[in-house]
Motif scaffolding. Sequence first.
Motif, PDB file in Angstrom:
ATOM      1  N   THR A   1     -18.594  45.664 -42.200  1.00 48.94           N
ATOM      2  CA  THR A   1     -17.305  45.560 -41.507  1.00 48.94           C
ATOM      3  C   THR A   1     -17.406  44.666 -40.278  1.00 48.94           C
ATOM      4  O   THR A   1     -16.469  43.929 -39.981  1.00 48.94           O
TER       5      THR A   1
ATOM      6  N   ARG B   1     -14.032  53.296 -48.767  1.00 46.65           N
ATOM      7  CA  ARG B   1     -13.245  54.164 -47.876  1.00 46.65           C
ATOM      8  C   ARG B   1     -13.789  54.133 -46.451  1.00 46.65           C
ATOM      9  O   ARG B   1     -13.035  54.134 -45.485  1.00 46.65           O
TER      10      ARG B   1
ATOM     11  N   ASP C   1     -12.775  50.860 -44.810  1.00 43.91           N
ATOM     12  CA  ASP C   1     -11.370  50.950 -44.399  1.00 43.91           C
ATOM     13  C   ASP C   1     -11.243  51.771 -43.122  1.00 43.91           C
ATOM     14  O   ASP C   1     -10.534  51.391 -42.189  1.00 43.91           O
TER      15      ASP C   1
ATOM     16  N   GLY D   1     -10.394  48.841 -41.224  1.00 44.22           N
ATOM     17  CA  GLY D   1      -9.177  48.502 -41.945  1.00 44.22           C
ATOM     18  C   GLY D   1      -9.375  47.471 -43.031  1.00 44.22           C
ATOM     19  O   GLY D   1      -8.410  47.039 -43.659  1.00 44.22           O
TER      20      GLY D   1
ATOM     21  N   GLU E   1      -9.895  46.030 -46.545  1.00 47.29           N
ATOM     22  CA  GLU E   1      -9.595  46.507 -47.897  1.00 47.29           C
ATOM     23  C   GLU E   1     -10.706  46.099 -48.851  1.00 47.29           C
ATOM     24  O   GLU E   1     -11.352  45.069 -48.650  1.00 47.29           O
TER      25      GLU E   1
END
Length: 162
Positions: A74, A103, A106, A110, A112
Amino acid sequence: MTRAVCPGTFDPVTLGHVDVVERAARLFDEVVVAVGVNASKRRLFDDAERLAMLVEATAHLPGVRVEGFTGLLTDFCTAQGADVVVKGLRGAGDYEYELPMARMNDHLSGVETVFLAARPQFTHVSSSLVKEVATLGGDVAPFLSAAVHDRLLARLAERAGG
């Protein structure tokens, strides 16, 4: 502009990996192939070799570039300005493994995750299995580019002392 990240270890890059990147390149304006680099991990090919193989394997794809990364995916996505991670799924086992990570990604940022189903000819192909079969003398040429196949056989010969 939509930018996606296709992460992996790619040790070595298979034609299944390349197929996912090609398909992602048709869906997004730019695709960053994110090669996990970590000097403490033992891999058949070192970080520079895996990066070089990915650059070669994706050279025909406009809008695709290859980058190494460490740490959280991320964080890499944020640094790259990417809102999407693309992962190939070979079957239910991959889905069960990938869903919790999607998940968590996310939750953390955030980002996807888009799952692409592997084409039938690649559902049984993994880097680990390719290495195992090649080590035992099996023919893995149908699952690798010629250049990667040559590198794999040369590396296995080096490791075997030949």
